[in-house]
Design a protein around this motif. Structure first.
Motif, PDB file in Angstrom:
ATOM      1  N   LEU A  50      -0.638  26.255  34.656  1.00 43.16           N
ATOM      2  CA  LEU A  50       0.756  26.632  34.884  1.00 43.16           C
ATOM      3  C   LEU A  50       1.128  26.748  36.358  1.00 43.16           C
ATOM      4  N   SER A  51       0.160  26.707  37.233  1.00 44.58           N
ATOM      5  CA  SER A  51       0.426  26.891  38.650  1.00 44.58           C
ATOM      6  C   SER A  51       1.299  25.763  39.199  1.00 44.58           C
ATOM      7  N   PRO A  52       2.351  26.097  39.933  1.00 44.85           N
ATOM      8  CA  PRO A  52       3.202  25.057  40.512  1.00 44.85           C
ATOM      9  C   PRO A  52       2.470  24.215  41.561  1.00 44.85           C
ATOM     10  N   THR A  53       1.445  24.769  42.185  1.00 44.34           N
ATOM     11  CA  THR A  53       0.702  24.022  43.197  1.00 44.34           C
ATOM     12  C   THR A  53      -0.440  23.217  42.594  1.00 44.34           C
ATOM     13  N   GLY A  54      -0.765  23.490  41.338  1.00 43.09           N
ATOM     14  CA  GLY A  54      -1.843  22.763  40.670  1.00 43.09           C
ATOM     15  C   GLY A  54      -3.230  23.282  40.973  1.00 43.09           C
ATOM     16  N   SER A  56      -5.163  26.630  40.591  1.00 45.51           N
ATOM     17  CA  SER A  56      -5.233  28.008  40.127  1.00 45.51           C
ATOM     18  C   SER A  56      -6.490  28.186  39.303  1.00 45.51           C
TER      19      SER A  56
END
Length: 133
Positions: A50-54, A56
Motif C-alpha cells: 500500500l505504500s505510495p513510494t513502493g 515499505s
C-alpha cells in the motif's frame, strides 16, 4: 500501561508461539489464535504493497479502541507481535529484547526446527524475566 500478550508468527503465517500476560485479552481457543495470526500475516503482507513510494516493510503498529499491536518484522520474515495497552511506550524496545532472546534461546538450539512451534524452556524463562508471568 500493560502488556497483554506476545505472538511469534513464522514466515508462512503460522503462529509458532503465543503467550498471554494479563487478563486484558479475551480467552481464545488455540484455533482462534491461529486464525488471528494468519489474518494478521495477510494484513501485514497487504500493507507492504500500500505504500505510495513502493518501499515499505508493512504495518508496524495497529491500534484499536483499547489496545495496540506492535509488529517487529525480522530479516527472516518472522514477525514478533506485542499486544499492549494504548499507553504502552516501550513496545519497540521490548520487541527487540524478545527477538534477542529468540535468537539466543531458540535459533541457537540445534534441536529446534525453523518454522515449527517454539518449545523452549530457556526462551520461556527469558520472556518471563523480560515481561512477567
Amino acid at each position: 500501561m500493560a502488556i497483554f500478550g506476545l505472538w511469534v508468527i513464522n514466515k508462512a503465517g503460522g503462529l509458532v508461539y503465543q503467550r498471554n500476560f494479563s487478563d486484558g485479552l479475551a480467552q481464545l481457543t488455540s484455533n482462534e489464535n491461529l486464525v488471528l495470526a494468519g489474518t494478521l500475516h495477510g494484513i501485514h503482507a497487504i500493507t507492504r504493497n500500500l505504500s505510495p513510494t513502493g518501499t515499505s516493510s508493512g504495518a508496524h503498529v495497529i491500534e484499536g479502541e483499547s489496545f495496540k499491536m506492535t509488529i517487529l518484522l525480522t530479516p527472516t520474515a518472522t514477525k514478533f507481535v506485542l499486544l499492549t495497552s494504548l499507553t504502552e511506550t516501550t513496545a519497540d524496545s521490548m520487541l527487540q529484547k524478545v527477538y534477542e532472546a529468540y535468537s539466543d534461546a531458540v535459533m541457537k538450539n540445534p534441536f529446534h526446527t525453523p518454522e515449527m512451534p517454539i518449545r523452549s524452556e530457556g526462551f520461556d524463562r527469558r520472556i518471563t524475566s523480560l515481561i512477567g508471568s
